[in-house]
Motif scaffolding. Structure first.
Motif, PDB file in Angstrom:
ATOM      1  N   LYS A  68       1.317  -1.175  -0.097  1.00 44.12           N
ATOM      2  CA  LYS A  68       0.111  -0.092   0.061  1.00 44.12           C
ATOM      3  C   LYS A  68       0.706   1.481  -0.143  1.00 44.12           C
ATOM      4  O   LYS A  68       0.166   2.506   0.148  1.00 44.12           O
ATOM      5  N   ARG A  69       2.579   0.825  -0.125  1.00 46.63           N
ATOM      6  CA  ARG A  69       3.322   2.186  -0.224  1.00 46.63           C
ATOM      7  C   ARG A  69       2.662   4.018  -0.503  1.00 46.63           C
ATOM      8  O   ARG A  69       2.766   4.865  -0.344  1.00 46.63           O
ATOM      9  N   GLU A  70       2.371   3.552  -2.073  1.00 49.38           N
ATOM     10  CA  GLU A  70       2.499   4.689  -2.572  1.00 49.38           C
ATOM     11  C   GLU A  70       0.391   4.888  -2.174  1.00 49.38           C
ATOM     12  O   GLU A  70       0.205   6.134  -2.834  1.00 49.38           O
ATOM     13  N   ASP A  71      -0.047   4.154  -2.200  1.00 47.60           N
ATOM     14  CA  ASP A  71      -1.717   4.996  -2.084  1.00 47.60           C
ATOM     15  C   ASP A  71      -1.933   5.955  -0.806  1.00 47.60           C
ATOM     16  O   ASP A  71      -1.140   6.368   0.043  1.00 47.60           O
ATOM     17  N   TYR A  72      -2.743   6.565  -0.783  1.00 42.70           N
ATOM     18  CA  TYR A  72      -3.586   7.604   0.307  1.00 42.70           C
ATOM     19  C   TYR A  72      -3.795   6.346   1.689  1.00 42.70           C
ATOM     20  O   TYR A  72      -4.257   5.762   0.962  1.00 42.70           O
ATOM     21  N   ALA A  73      -3.159   7.644   1.851  1.00 40.57           N
ATOM     22  CA  ALA A  73      -4.249   6.684   4.197  1.00 40.57           C
ATOM     23  C   ALA A  73      -5.749   6.423   3.750  1.00 40.57           C
ATOM     24  O   ALA A  73      -5.734   4.850   4.810  1.00 40.57           O
ATOM     25  N   ALA A  74      -6.393   7.372   3.069  1.00 36.11           N
ATOM     26  CA  ALA A  74      -8.008   7.223   3.309  1.00 36.11           C
ATOM     27  C   ALA A  74      -7.871   5.544   2.431  1.00 36.11           C
ATOM     28  O   ALA A  74      -9.402   5.344   2.818  1.00 36.11           O
ATOM     29  N   ALA A  75      -7.156   5.288   1.104  1.00 32.17           N
ATOM     30  CA  ALA A  75      -7.834   4.094   1.149  1.00 32.17           C
ATOM     31  C   ALA A  75      -7.475   2.605   2.379  1.00 32.17           C
ATOM     32  O   ALA A  75      -7.892   1.707   1.181  1.00 32.17           O
ATOM     33  N   LEU A  76      -6.660   2.582   2.895  1.00 30.75           N
ATOM     34  CA  LEU A  76      -6.536   1.981   3.862  1.00 30.75           C
ATOM     35  C   LEU A  76      -7.972   1.657   4.549  1.00 30.75           C
ATOM     36  O   LEU A  76      -8.793   2.362   4.834  1.00 30.75           O
ATOM     37  N   SER A  77      -7.545  -0.128   4.807  1.00 28.22           N
ATOM     38  CA  SER A  77      -9.303  -0.356   5.679  1.00 28.22           C
ATOM     39  C   SER A  77      -8.930  -0.060   6.871  1.00 28.22           C
ATOM     40  O   SER A  77      -7.749   0.763   7.661  1.00 28.22           O
ATOM     41  N   GLY A  78      -9.897   0.175   8.125  1.00 27.56           N
ATOM     42  CA  GLY A  78      -9.735   0.396   9.422  1.00 27.56           C
ATOM     43  C   GLY A  78      -8.316  -0.177  10.117  1.00 27.56           C
ATOM     44  O   GLY A  78      -8.111   0.212  10.723  1.00 27.56           O
ATOM     45  N   GLY A  79      -8.536  -1.302  10.448  1.00 25.69           N
ATOM     46  CA  GLY A  79      -7.680  -2.518  10.368  1.00 25.69           C
ATOM     47  C   GLY A  79      -6.431  -1.486  10.563  1.00 25.69           C
ATOM     48  O   GLY A  79      -5.150  -1.382  10.959  1.00 25.69           O
ATOM     49  N   GLN A  80      -6.571  -1.948   8.577  1.00 24.38           N
ATOM     50  CA  GLN A  80      -4.644  -1.224   8.312  1.00 24.38           C
ATOM     51  C   GLN A  80      -4.005   0.462   8.824  1.00 24.38           C
ATOM     52  O   GLN A  80      -2.921   0.484   8.826  1.00 24.38           O
ATOM     53  N   ARG A  81      -4.868   0.916   8.761  1.00 27.52           N
ATOM     54  CA  ARG A  81      -4.767   2.488   9.885  1.00 27.52           C
ATOM     55  C   ARG A  81      -4.206   2.418  10.681  1.00 27.52           C
ATOM     56  O   ARG A  81      -3.079   2.835  11.317  1.00 27.52           O
ATOM     57  N   LYS A  82      -5.156   1.479  11.587  1.00 27.47           N
ATOM     58  CA  LYS A  82      -4.925   0.898  13.353  1.00 27.47           C
ATOM     59  C   LYS A  82      -2.472   0.678  13.117  1.00 27.47           C
ATOM     60  O   LYS A  82      -2.253   0.738  13.427  1.00 27.47           O
ATOM     61  N   LEU A  83      -2.561  -0.317  11.856  1.00 24.34           N
ATOM     62  CA  LEU A  83      -1.219  -0.612  12.024  1.00 24.34           C
ATOM     63  C   LEU A  83      -0.351   0.530  11.487  1.00 24.34           C
ATOM     64  O   LEU A  83       1.424   0.748  11.659  1.00 24.34           O
ATOM     65  N   LEU A  84      -0.566   1.062  10.467  1.00 24.15           N
ATOM     66  CA  LEU A  84      -0.052   2.636  10.176  1.00 24.15           C
ATOM     67  C   LEU A  84       0.360   3.408  10.809  1.00 24.15           C
ATOM     68  O   LEU A  84       1.543   3.950  11.354  1.00 24.15           O
ATOM     69  N   GLU A  85      -0.890   3.286  12.541  1.00 21.86           N
ATOM     70  CA  GLU A  85      -0.535   4.811  13.135  1.00 21.86           C
ATOM     71  C   GLU A  85       0.760   4.031  14.094  1.00 21.86           C
ATOM     72  O   GLU A  85       1.285   4.620  14.097  1.00 21.86           O
ATOM     73  N   MET A  86       0.464   2.807  14.409  1.00 17.98           N
ATOM     74  CA  MET A  86       1.066   2.471  15.069  1.00 17.98           C
ATOM     75  C   MET A  86       2.914   1.982  14.372  1.00 17.98           C
ATOM     76  O   MET A  86       4.094   2.353  14.448  1.00 17.98           O
ATOM     77  N   ALA A  87       2.903   1.523  13.069  1.00 17.80           N
ATOM     78  CA  ALA A  87       3.904   1.427  12.128  1.00 17.80           C
ATOM     79  C   ALA A  87       4.500   2.929  12.422  1.00 17.80           C
ATOM     80  O   ALA A  87       6.015   3.123  12.985  1.00 17.80           O
ATOM     81  N   ARG A  88       3.899   3.936  12.166  1.00 15.93           N
ATOM     82  CA  ARG A  88       4.196   5.658  12.047  1.00 15.93           C
ATOM     83  C   ARG A  88       4.624   6.002  13.646  1.00 15.93           C
ATOM     84  O   ARG A  88       6.063   6.647  13.518  1.00 15.93           O
ATOM     85  N   ALA A  89       4.640   5.335  14.770  1.00 14.21           N
ATOM     86  CA  ALA A  89       4.309   5.676  15.653  1.00 14.21           C
ATOM     87  C   ALA A  89       6.085   5.220  16.416  1.00 14.21           C
ATOM     88  O   ALA A  89       6.920   5.572  17.392  1.00 14.21           O
ATOM     89  N   LEU A  90       6.580   4.172  15.299  1.00 17.13           N
ATOM     90  CA  LEU A  90       7.261   3.508  15.857  1.00 17.13           C
ATOM     91  C   LEU A  90       8.738   4.206  14.843  1.00 17.13           C
ATOM     92  O   LEU A  90       9.805   3.947  15.169  1.00 17.13           O
ATOM     93  N   MET A  91       8.829   4.673  14.267  1.00 16.64           N
ATOM     94  CA  MET A  91       9.650   5.317  13.118  1.00 16.64           C
ATOM     95  C   MET A  91      10.579   6.148  14.206  1.00 16.64           C
ATOM     96  O   MET A  91      11.624   6.148  13.323  1.00 16.64           O
ATOM     97  N   SER A  92      10.312   6.885  15.314  1.00 15.38           N
ATOM     98  CA  SER A  92      10.934   7.862  16.185  1.00 15.38           C
ATOM     99  C   SER A  92      11.906   7.331  16.855  1.00 15.38           C
ATOM    100  O   SER A  92      12.618   7.906  18.588  1.00 15.38           O
ATOM    101  N   ASP A  93      11.561   5.712  16.755  1.00 11.58           N
ATOM    102  CA  ASP A  93      12.516   4.616  17.428  1.00 11.58           C
ATOM    103  C   ASP A  93      12.023   4.989  19.282  1.00 11.58           C
ATOM    104  O   ASP A  93      12.535   5.110  19.681  1.00 11.58           O
ATOM    105  N   PRO A  94      10.503   5.032  19.346  1.00  9.18           N
ATOM    106  CA  PRO A  94      10.251   5.553  21.191  1.00  9.18           C
ATOM    107  C   PRO A  94      10.668   4.787  21.822  1.00  9.18           C
ATOM    108  O   PRO A  94      10.796   3.221  21.467  1.00  9.18           O
ATOM    109  N   LYS A  95      11.137   5.284  23.078  1.00 10.18           N
ATOM    110  CA  LYS A  95      11.009   4.797  24.183  1.00 10.18           C
ATOM    111  C   LYS A  95       9.792   3.874  24.820  1.00 10.18           C
ATOM    112  O   LYS A  95       9.692   2.888  25.854  1.00 10.18           O
ATOM    113  N   LEU A  96       8.885   4.824  25.215  1.00 10.24           N
ATOM    114  CA  LEU A  96       7.719   4.125  25.849  1.00 10.24           C
ATOM    115  C   LEU A  96       6.622   4.558  23.908  1.00 10.24           C
ATOM    116  O   LEU A  96       6.036   5.538  24.192  1.00 10.24           O
ATOM    117  N   VAL A  97       6.171   3.630  24.185  1.00  8.51           N
ATOM    118  CA  VAL A  97       5.012   3.837  22.983  1.00  8.51           C
ATOM    119  C   VAL A  97       3.922   3.590  23.879  1.00  8.51           C
ATOM    120  O   VAL A  97       3.231   2.389  24.724  1.00  8.51           O
TER     121      VAL A  97
END
Lengths: 285, 327
Positions: free
Chosen positions: A160-189
């Motif tokens: 889905k790399r080049e798709d708009y996030a709007a085109a994702l399903s609800g579950g995929q958006r959850k995954l995307l949100e979590m993956a996005r949060a991990l981009m900064s290598d957080p210490k506490l998620v």
């Protein structure tokens, strides 16, 4: 009962061996309603902690307070040795304490990969003056793009790399949100209901991702209603009700606490709702 | 009816300095609304601040024109700070109300006789563009062909106005493709999400307000250099709404959109004016008097804008998936 997370026996507000977050006397009132009234709470470092409780218990409000999205009436909380009371939300995130939202906030009209790139911090090209000098940021951009692609692959969103996030399903958006949060290598998620609206097939992979986080040394705090998830992946459970911490402990212990189960999780927490209905029908006969 | 004259007039509008002025304001609004999601309904004020800043710089402070242009841009930065610092924490719809009020306040301040010594009051300011005319490098004469035939000062004004358009468009295209622009587009989608990723949303919104405002200030300067006067009456809410029409016509989150939208808008405006006016003159339309024609064409433009927002919310160039008029 002894365990290796708390100092002494598990009890509401108990001390932890190695806390990453320590909150004291945090209260938040909405008019006459006290939504959050937490006397003392410690979140153990490097563990997966579940925050559970009935609707309206103040879980999300506590999340908002701790991450600077809301201001408490009283209280202080110390994250990794820094007092975070009054610190704006974006600075909290920069300190490595990154959250997701109950109502998923995918940036709908940005592509999936741009969503991911936004998750990276310290991109020098995000400074207006430096944005003109592409050589200053293009190298870092390539690094974060590679990292984003890697995360997307792990979260099975690479197609889905080049798709708009709007085109994702609800579950995929959850995954995307979590993956996005991990981009900064957080210490506490801090995950606010990561399973809400996710289909069962995706649930399993989300659980694996959260366990992977722990393996990589990240602390996880999540709010969840899904008891299956709480039981299977959390190391520690904190129960909130009416704004207060009412119970704490390892999941096996807390789940067996009949008072907690009945009062806060419902008498049928363990059973599938379908079987409950069948049982009720049988009982009537 | 002289159809050739009508089309010549309309084609001439395509590259008139007035069109360039509106396009500049629309590019600024694209930065505000299209890319950052700021509902700015006070774009006329930014144009007015730039125009008055430049004119006052020349007339009151005796600055050279080039410095006065920079002074006008600096005034727009200050206006953006004054407007933005208290209001950018507001939700989009409240920001719309505050900006429309701020624009009216600025217009009334320019209108009031109390500052007439500097602002010219209701008469406005004029005679500030002598140096600008003197800078014209073109010798006297006529240039161009067909509908695009201009005298030397007309040519000079068009070159300056359209150079500003091209520079502003390239500038916006460049910054919006950078990570900085990506943060702005993220803020347009959901500012809390962007905040949770560690970005100082307020600072980005303020930067966007300043940049769009400075581009609009340049539009205001082109507008008044062309007219040779600054009048408070020019900067009413209808100025803002015409900019919005231009932006939505072309596509809010695009670079080419405001440019083509502006050209098309003035082409249609002139065509409807001339055609309806001509039909009234020859008696085909007998229920309108000549002075009513000017109103009727805005009526038609208004209907066209409604149709556009309903049937093509992304504008001519917009990507329907990326940007619509949804506030």
């Amino acid at each position: 009962m002894a365990n290796n997370i708390s100092v002494g026996a598990a009890a509401p507000g108990c001390k932890k061996v190695d806390p990453i977050l320590v909150a004291d006397n945090v209260t938040r009132q909405f008019g006459g309603l006290t939504a959050v009234d937490v006397a003392h709470l410690e979140i153990p470092r490097g563990q997966i902690t579940a925050l559970i409780g009935p609707n309206g218990a103040g879980k999300t409000t506590l999340f908002n307070l701790l991450t600077g999205f809301d201001k408490p009436n009283t209280g202080t909380w110390i994250y990794d040795g820094k007092n975070l009371a009054g610190v704006p939300s974006y600075k909290v995130a920069r300190l490595g304490m990154v959250r997701t939202f109950q109502l998923t906030k995918a940036l709908s009209l940005l592509t999936v990969i741009d969503n991911m790139r936004l998750g990276a911090q310290d991109q020098p090209g995000e400074n207006f003056l430096r944005s003109f000098l592409k050589p200053l940021w293009v190298k870092y951009e390539n690094q974060i793009t590679a990292k984003a692609d890697d995360l997307l692959k792990r979260f099975k969103l690479d197609a889905k790399r080049e798709d708009y996030a709007a085109a994702l399903s609800g579950g995929q958006r959850k995954l995307l949100e979590m993956a996005r949060a991990l981009m900064s290598d957080p210490k506490l998620v801090m995950l606010d209901e990561p399973m809400a609206g996710v289909n069962p097939a995706l649930t399993q992979s989300l659980l694996e991702h959260i366990k992977d986080l722990k393996k990589n040394g990240t602390t996880v705090l999540f709010v969840e209603h899904d008891m299956h998830m709480v039981r299977h992946i959390s190391d520690w459970v904190v129960v909130m009700a009416e704004g207060k911490i009412v119970a704490e402990g390892p999941p096996a212990v807390v789940m067996k606490d009949q008072a907690v189960i009945d009062a806060y999780l419902g008498a049928h927490a363990d059973t599938d709702l379908g079987t409950v209905a069948i049982k009720i029908v049988k009982d009537k006969k | 009816m002289d159809w050739l004259a009508i089309f010549n007039l309309a084609l001439g509008e395509l590259i008139s300095p007035l069109t360039a002025a509106y396009i500049l304001c629309a590019i600024g609004l694209a930065v505000h609304f299209g890319f950052t999601g700021l509902m700015n309904f006070g774009q006329a004020a930014f144009a007015a601040v730039g125009a008055y800043g430049m004119a006052i710089g020349i007339l009151t402070f005796g600055l050279p024109t080039a410095v006065a242009i920079l002074f006008g841009m600096a005034c727009a930065v200050i206006f953006a700070l004054v407007l933005g610092i208290p209001t950018l924490r507001l939700r989009a719809d409240y920001l719309a109300i505050v900006t429309i009020a701020a624009a009216e306040i600025f217009r009334y301040l320019m209108l009031t006789s109390g500052f007439a010594g500097v602002t010219g009051g209701s008469a406005g300011l004029s005679a500030f563009n002598e140096e600008f005319r003197a800078l014209n490098p073109f010798p006297d004469g006529e240039y161009g062909f067909g509908p695009f035939t201009f005298r030397e000062e007309e040519l000079w004004m068009r070159i300056v106005g359209w150079s500003a358009v091209v520079l502003a468009a390239l500038f916006v295209m460049f910054v919006m493709r950078s990570p900085w622009g990506r943060v702005l587009r993220g803020i347009r989608e959901d500012e809390d999400a962007v905040r949770s990723l560690g970005k100082n949303v307020f600072a980005y919104k303020l930067q966007a307000l300043i940049i769009g405002g400075v581009i609009a200030a340049l539009g205001g300067m082109v507008f008044v250099l062309n007219l040779s006067n600054v009048q408070p009456a020019s900067w009413g809410t209808n100025f803002t709404f015409m900019i919005w029409t231009v932006l939505l016509l072309g596509g809010a989150a695009t670079i080419l959109g405001p440019i083509v939208g502006g050209m098309l808008f003035f082409l249609l405006l002139t065509l409807t004016q001339s055609i309806i006016g001509g039909l009234v003159d020859v008696g085909v339309i007998n229920f309108l008097s000549p002075p009513q024609v000017g109103q009727v064409r805005f009526l038609i433009i208004g209907l066209a804008l409604m149709a556009l927002v309903i049937f093509r919310p992304q504008g001519i160039f917009g990507n329907k998936k990326e940007m619509q008029f949804n506030g």
